[in-house]
Each structure stands twice: as C-alpha cells, then as structure tokens.
Design an enzyme around this catalytic site. Structure first.
Site, PDB file in Angstrom:
ATOM      1  N   TYR A  59       0.882  -1.278   0.039  1.00  0.00           N
ATOM      2  CA  TYR A  59       0.019  -0.031   0.105  1.00  0.00           C
ATOM      3  C   TYR A  59       0.717   1.401   0.023  1.00  0.00           C
ATOM      4  O   TYR A  59       1.745   1.365   0.767  1.00  0.00           O
ATOM      5  CB  TYR A  59      -0.927   0.015   1.253  1.00  0.00           C
ATOM      6  CG  TYR A  59      -1.750   1.309   1.072  1.00  0.00           C
ATOM      7  CD1 TYR A  59      -3.038   1.059   0.489  1.00  0.00           C
ATOM      8  CD2 TYR A  59      -1.673   2.381   1.973  1.00  0.00           C
ATOM      9  CE1 TYR A  59      -3.771   2.279   0.101  1.00  0.00           C
ATOM     10  CE2 TYR A  59      -2.454   3.364   1.886  1.00  0.00           C
ATOM     11  CZ  TYR A  59      -3.555   3.597   0.872  1.00  0.00           C
ATOM     12  OH  TYR A  59      -4.478   4.550   0.978  1.00  0.00           O
ATOM     13  N   GLN A  97      -9.829   0.310   2.517  1.00  0.00           N
ATOM     14  CA  GLN A  97     -10.604  -0.720   1.464  1.00  0.00           C
ATOM     15  C   GLN A  97      -9.583  -1.445   0.791  1.00  0.00           C
ATOM     16  O   GLN A  97      -9.696  -2.568   0.201  1.00  0.00           O
ATOM     17  CB  GLN A  97     -11.615   0.035   0.564  1.00  0.00           C
ATOM     18  CG  GLN A  97     -10.992   1.267  -0.206  1.00  0.00           C
ATOM     19  CD  GLN A  97     -11.328   2.412   0.590  1.00  0.00           C
ATOM     20  OE1 GLN A  97     -11.126   2.775   1.926  1.00  0.00           O
ATOM     21  NE2 GLN A  97     -11.509   3.476   0.056  1.00  0.00           N
ATOM     22  N   ASN A 144      -2.885   6.239   6.939  1.00  0.00           N
ATOM     23  CA  ASN A 144      -3.469   7.115   8.096  1.00  0.00           C
ATOM     24  C   ASN A 144      -3.880   6.011   9.307  1.00  0.00           C
ATOM     25  O   ASN A 144      -3.797   4.947   8.934  1.00  0.00           O
ATOM     26  CB  ASN A 144      -4.464   8.001   7.611  1.00  0.00           C
ATOM     27  CG  ASN A 144      -5.705   7.305   6.853  1.00  0.00           C
ATOM     28  OD1 ASN A 144      -5.803   6.069   7.167  1.00  0.00           O
ATOM     29  ND2 ASN A 144      -6.417   7.947   6.191  1.00  0.00           N
ATOM     30  N   THR A 204       3.056  10.010  10.786  1.00  0.00           N
ATOM     31  CA  THR A 204       4.291  10.113  10.951  1.00  0.00           C
ATOM     32  C   THR A 204       4.700  10.882  12.128  1.00  0.00           C
ATOM     33  O   THR A 204       3.967  11.559  12.600  1.00  0.00           O
ATOM     34  CB  THR A 204       5.175  10.788   9.673  1.00  0.00           C
ATOM     35  OG1 THR A 204       6.721  10.516   9.924  1.00  0.00           O
ATOM     36  CG2 THR A 204       4.813  12.205   9.799  1.00  0.00           C
ATOM     37  N   GLN A 223       9.227  16.613   9.355  1.00  0.00           N
ATOM     38  CA  GLN A 223       8.041  15.621   9.495  1.00  0.00           C
ATOM     39  C   GLN A 223       6.731  16.362   9.897  1.00  0.00           C
ATOM     40  O   GLN A 223       5.730  15.559   9.488  1.00  0.00           O
ATOM     41  CB  GLN A 223       8.447  14.727  10.722  1.00  0.00           C
ATOM     42  CG  GLN A 223       9.640  13.927  10.521  1.00  0.00           C
ATOM     43  CD  GLN A 223       9.581  13.221   9.269  1.00  0.00           C
ATOM     44  OE1 GLN A 223       8.813  12.141   9.103  1.00  0.00           O
ATOM     45  NE2 GLN A 223      10.522  13.520   8.195  1.00  0.00           N
ATOM     46  N   HIS A 235       4.268  16.611   6.851  1.00  0.00           N
ATOM     47  CA  HIS A 235       3.508  15.360   6.319  1.00  0.00           C
ATOM     48  C   HIS A 235       1.999  15.473   6.471  1.00  0.00           C
ATOM     49  O   HIS A 235       1.171  15.474   5.533  1.00  0.00           O
ATOM     50  CB  HIS A 235       4.023  14.069   7.016  1.00  0.00           C
ATOM     51  CG  HIS A 235       5.253  13.529   6.444  1.00  0.00           C
ATOM     52  ND1 HIS A 235       5.296  12.841   5.134  1.00  0.00           N
ATOM     53  CD2 HIS A 235       6.521  13.614   6.827  1.00  0.00           C
ATOM     54  CE1 HIS A 235       6.252  12.445   4.859  1.00  0.00           C
ATOM     55  NE2 HIS A 235       7.072  12.755   5.679  1.00  0.00           N
ATOM     56  N   GLU A 287       8.989   6.521  15.807  1.00  0.00           N
ATOM     57  CA  GLU A 287       9.065   5.985  14.467  1.00  0.00           C
ATOM     58  C   GLU A 287      10.600   6.522  14.030  1.00  0.00           C
ATOM     59  O   GLU A 287      11.444   5.458  13.524  1.00  0.00           O
ATOM     60  CB  GLU A 287       7.955   6.532  13.675  1.00  0.00           C
ATOM     61  CG  GLU A 287       8.211   6.244  12.086  1.00  0.00           C
ATOM     62  CD  GLU A 287       7.096   6.938  11.125  1.00  0.00           C
ATOM     63  OE1 GLU A 287       7.130   6.384  10.190  1.00  0.00           O
ATOM     64  OE2 GLU A 287       6.910   8.006  11.737  1.00  0.00           O
ATOM     65  N   HIS A 288      10.772   7.704  14.042  1.00  0.00           N
ATOM     66  CA  HIS A 288      12.277   8.206  13.615  1.00  0.00           C
ATOM     67  C   HIS A 288      12.771   8.788  15.072  1.00  0.00           C
ATOM     68  O   HIS A 288      12.137   9.604  15.650  1.00  0.00           O
ATOM     69  CB  HIS A 288      12.057   9.202  12.653  1.00  0.00           C
ATOM     70  CG  HIS A 288      11.191   8.854  11.474  1.00  0.00           C
ATOM     71  ND1 HIS A 288      10.118   9.291  11.227  1.00  0.00           N
ATOM     72  CD2 HIS A 288      11.385   8.311  10.431  1.00  0.00           C
ATOM     73  CE1 HIS A 288       9.560   8.970  10.059  1.00  0.00           C
ATOM     74  NE2 HIS A 288      10.681   7.997   9.380  1.00  0.00           N
ATOM     75  N   ASP A 295      14.022   9.030   4.449  1.00  0.00           N
ATOM     76  CA  ASP A 295      12.879   9.070   3.824  1.00  0.00           C
ATOM     77  C   ASP A 295      13.060   8.677   2.223  1.00  0.00           C
ATOM     78  O   ASP A 295      12.219   8.149   1.607  1.00  0.00           O
ATOM     79  CB  ASP A 295      12.199  10.428   3.770  1.00  0.00           C
ATOM     80  CG  ASP A 295      11.378  10.591   5.143  1.00  0.00           C
ATOM     81  OD1 ASP A 295      11.061   9.623   5.880  1.00  0.00           O
ATOM     82  OD2 ASP A 295      11.282  11.786   5.414  1.00  0.00           O
ATOM     83  N   GLU A 337       3.694 -35.459  30.425  1.00  0.00           N
ATOM     84  CA  GLU A 337       2.737 -34.583  29.876  1.00  0.00           C
ATOM     85  C   GLU A 337       1.310 -35.058  29.801  1.00  0.00           C
ATOM     86  O   GLU A 337       0.454 -34.496  29.338  1.00  0.00           O
ATOM     87  CB  GLU A 337       3.029 -33.846  28.795  1.00  0.00           C
ATOM     88  CG  GLU A 337       4.352 -32.856  28.921  1.00  0.00           C
ATOM     89  CD  GLU A 337       4.501 -32.241  27.444  1.00  0.00           C
ATOM     90  OE1 GLU A 337       4.001 -32.560  26.431  1.00  0.00           O
ATOM     91  OE2 GLU A 337       5.479 -31.182  27.500  1.00  0.00           O
ATOM     92  N   HIS A 352       2.351 -39.755  22.113  1.00  0.00           N
ATOM     93  CA  HIS A 352       3.377 -39.203  21.491  1.00  0.00           C
ATOM     94  C   HIS A 352       4.640 -40.116  21.877  1.00  0.00           C
ATOM     95  O   HIS A 352       5.582 -40.350  20.972  1.00  0.00           O
ATOM     96  CB  HIS A 352       3.882 -37.772  22.321  1.00  0.00           C
ATOM     97  CG  HIS A 352       3.002 -36.682  21.925  1.00  0.00           C
ATOM     98  ND1 HIS A 352       1.602 -36.687  22.082  1.00  0.00           N
ATOM     99  CD2 HIS A 352       3.272 -35.558  21.490  1.00  0.00           C
ATOM    100  CE1 HIS A 352       1.206 -35.516  21.813  1.00  0.00           C
ATOM    101  NE2 HIS A 352       2.331 -34.712  21.445  1.00  0.00           N
TER     102      HIS A 352
END
Length: 456
Positions: free
Chosen positions: A147, A211, A240, A263, A285, A288, A354-355, A388, A442, A447
């Site tokens: 995406y 979607q 987003n 961001t 930043q 954005h 994030e950064h 970036d 067990e 087994h």
C-alpha cells in the site's frame, strides 16, 4: 509532570507555533509513567476508527468491486468500473516522468537494493549428533499486497520502500494499491505509477485507505468489468489511522509489517545541538500531516528556547506553513524537558519513536543505548529526510509507540523461517527414552508410542 503552553495570547504570538512543554525534571517515573507523560495524539484513536473500518471491510468482502467503486465515489470523488490500472497508463507515466525525478528514484532504488540484499538471512543446518540434523530455511511468501498512501503528499518513495525488500526476498507475485486521484482521471498519481513501472510492477490498483487493505486480505472475485484481485499473504505499507486500523483487524488473516500510521519524529538533543538543525528536522516531519508528531527531548532549557524561536522563523517561511504550525501546536508535539541524558534515553525508550534523531555529544554511543525506535539517525548529517529518500534504509516504520515491539519493513517481512528435521533410525533411538519420559510427564502417552512403534 507539568504541561504548559509557551505562548501568550498577545497579537504578536497569535501566529507563533504553540510548541508545548512537558517538564519531567525532578521526577522519578516508571516506564509506564513515562509512557503516559510523553506527548501523544489525542482525539480520534484506533478504537474510534475501528467501527468505521470494520464496516468498510465487511462492505468489500460482501460487495467486491461494486463496493470498492462506491467507496471510491464516497472517499475519492471518482467513478470507476474496475480499479486495475491499465498497462499503457504505467508505461506513459514512466515515459513522461521528469528526468531529474527519475534519476533520484533510480539512486534511491540502487541504495535500497544494496541494503535489502545485505539483510537476507542465511539458511542454517545444525548437526546435533550422528544422523541428527535440524535446518532452518528462509522461504519467501507467495504473494504480497503493498500500500502506498495518497492524500496531502505524493509518495513514490513509498513504492520503493515497499517493493525493493519484497523483490530482494524473492516474492514472485506483487500487487500495489494507491488511492485514485480525481485530477488524474481516477488513477493514482502519475509519479506513483512511474515508480511502479520503474521497478517492474505491473499489477497496480487505484484503491485507497482501509478498503485497499481489505481487498488485499480477502481478495475480490472477477466481474464482467475485469479480473479478480487475488488475496495476498502479507500486506505492508504506511497510511493514516484507518489504514493502520485495517491492518490491525486483518492481522491473522494475512501477515502485516507493522501499524505504520501518521508520521512522528523525536529528537534527543543536549546543549551541543544546533537549534536551526533541530527545528528544520522537526518541521520536515510536521510537513506530512496536521496530525504528525514532532517531539524534542532535551536537558537544556536554553536549547529548547532557541529551537522554539527557530520553529517560529522557519515555519513562517516553509511552503506548507499552516499544516506545519497545526502539527507543531498539537498535543502530539512539544518539548520534553529532562534532568539529564539518562532520563532522556529513558524518555526515548518510553516514546518508542518511529524516527529518532540523536544530536548529542558522542551521538553514536548514545544511539547504541536506545532500545525502542523504528529507525535511529545519528548526528548532524543523518536527518530523517535522508532516510525518507536516499539513505538505503526503509522508511516504512512502526508508529504510536509500537516500535517497542515491532520492526520496520525489511526483507524478513516477506520471508518465513521453515524448520526441517531429518533424523536417522539410530539418531531417533538415541533420544527415544527421553521422548517417552516427557510424553508421560505431559500425560500424552501416544506421543511416546509414535516413537516406540518404530522399534517394535
């Protein structure tokens, strides 16, 4: 903890950036206390978005391409019969691409490829005894959905960041989605299409938001208008809050990279930092999105004051001044004052940016002590904008504190580690008694029987 606004209501201050202060000095806070204290976005949360996103996912699952068309009209203002981008549109976009932009994209691709190629983990084989071999093989997933966001900016760089590590991992089937744009006839932005074509991606869809994530996760059956969109194994890419929420909701149906939402940048700086550089990087930043987070963590009141003055000056001069001011003045942004470097590092780990930029004395040494961050940028000449575009690193990174437990997009996002066990008769016999003992402990005697039957 004290939270204050630094600007008065005087006429001269009305246009100033309202970069608030969170004062942690003199306090001994736990990790939980620090997490509660650092600036975060308020208002709409993932929980608020969840019901809306769930409705979108249900609509796509039930209505297929018809539902996607309705959502395109509703959110993007475009009419579409089928969202698949024609091959000629991809070729045309690349042909008409500005040569300087193409050159920049090619350099970015080259550096990203070199870094991605170096990330691929090696297969291993361990011999645990005569005839007892356990191996681990890294195998790419079959198909991925990538995406690339639209909205207030154009992100051909995100095409690179998604596609290059998938190719390096050996993924054979790649689909890409980006929001349709009314001004471009309902197709994604031409520069997005050109970047996809440059990387050899031919399956591109004009689908935006939650979607797109739903379509990738569940697939869309074919109609008279066009072919099916086959479901994928992994979905990656930033977006987003609705995109991040959709990824959270489909996780388990498909793999995801991380919840990469709006961001954020944090800068850990001391009195040696240059205020104009700190301010420029915070603004970069904030540019954005009005909800973008820009946070300065420092033990220097003088630096904080100087950065605030630079923010006012530089924000007034930048192209997206209103957007920048809104982001810098929001509750998600501000100065965090700490007693010393130790508390600053603790605040960085609590924020899990994030950064994260380090602008201190011995910046490499300080960077090595950070535990939680999507990516760390060291010193005056490693700004986030380098990452970036052209550092070679990946800019699809975890946000909203999720860097405390998740990683940025990389080659292993598209790989699975498959363990292969190969024992001979004698090697199994050597451990058969241990298996029988443990299966009895067990209360799973079958087994043990599955082993002993081989020797009866």
């Amino acid at each position: 903890m004290t939270i204050s606004s630094e600007n008065s209501a005087s006429p001269a201050a009305t246009a100033a950036v309202d970069f608030r202060t969170v004062d942690l000095r003199g306090q001994s806070l736990t990790l939980a206390g620090l997490r509660a204290a650092v600036p975060r976005a308020q208002g709409q949360t993932v929980a608020d978005a969840e019901a809306k996103v769930q409705d979108i996912i249900s609509a796509v699952r039930q209505g297929g391409f018809a539902a996607l068309g309705q959502l395109a009209r509703r959110f993007d203002g475009v009419a579409q019969d089928h969202p698949l981008v024609p091959a000629e549109a991809l070729a045309s976009a690349l042909e008409e691409l500005d040569p300087s932009v193409r050159g920049a994209l090619e350099e970015s691709i080259s550096r990203a490829r070199r870094f991605a190629d170096g990330q691929r983990p090696r297969n291993i084989e361990v011999q645990l005894g005569d005839g007892a071999v356990v191996a681990q093989n890294w195998v790419p997933v079959a198909r991925v959905g990538l995406y690339v966001p639209g909205g207030l900016a154009v992100y051909p760089s995100s095409v690179i960041m998604n596609v290059v590590p998938a190719l390096a991992a050996g993924v054979q089937s790649i689909a890409l989605a980006s929001p349709p744009q009314k001004e471009f006839g309902g197709l994604p932005h031409p520069t997005i299409l050109a970047a996809a074509a440059l990387l050899g991606i031919t399956e591109v869809y004009a689908i935006g938001g939650a979607q797109a994530i739903a379509a990738f996760a569940y697939g869309v059956p074919a109609t008279e208008a066009g072919p099916a969109l086959e479901a994928v194994d992994v979905v990656t890419g930033p977006g987003n809050i609705f995109v991040a929420t959709a990824k959270r909701l489909v996780k388990g149906v498909v793999g995801i990279d991380s919840e990469a939402g709006t961001t954020e940048i944090a800068i850990l700086a001391d009195s040696t930092a240059q205020p104009r550089l700190v301010a420029a990087d915070l603004i970069s930043q904030a540019e954005h999105d009005p909800k973008a987070a820009s946070v300065l963590i420092t033990d220097s009141e003088d630096l904080a004051a100087a950065v605030r003055a630079e923010l006012d000056r530089q924000a007034a001069a930048t192209r997206h001044s209103a957007r920048v001011r809104e982001a810098l003045s929001g509750p998600q942004s501000g100065v965090v004052l700490v007693d010393n470097l130790e508390q600053g590092i603790a605040a960085c780990d609590a924020y899990a940016a994030e950064h994260l930029e380090i602008m201190t004395q011995d910046a490499p040494g300080v960077a090595a002590r950070i535990r939680n961050a999507g990516a760390i940028f060291v010193g005056d000449y490693s700004p986030v904008s380098l990452g970036d575009y052209c550092a070679g690193s990946n800019h699809v990174l975890p946000t909203s504190g999720t860097a405390a437990f998740s990683s940025g997009l990389n080659v292993t996002t598209f790989l699975r580690a498959i363990q292969v066990v190969n024992y001979t008769r004698d090697a199994l016999a050597e451990v058969s008694g241990h298996i029988v003992s443990l299966s009895g402990a067990e209360d799973l005697p079958a087994h043990g029987d599955a082993v002993t039957v081989r020797f009866s």
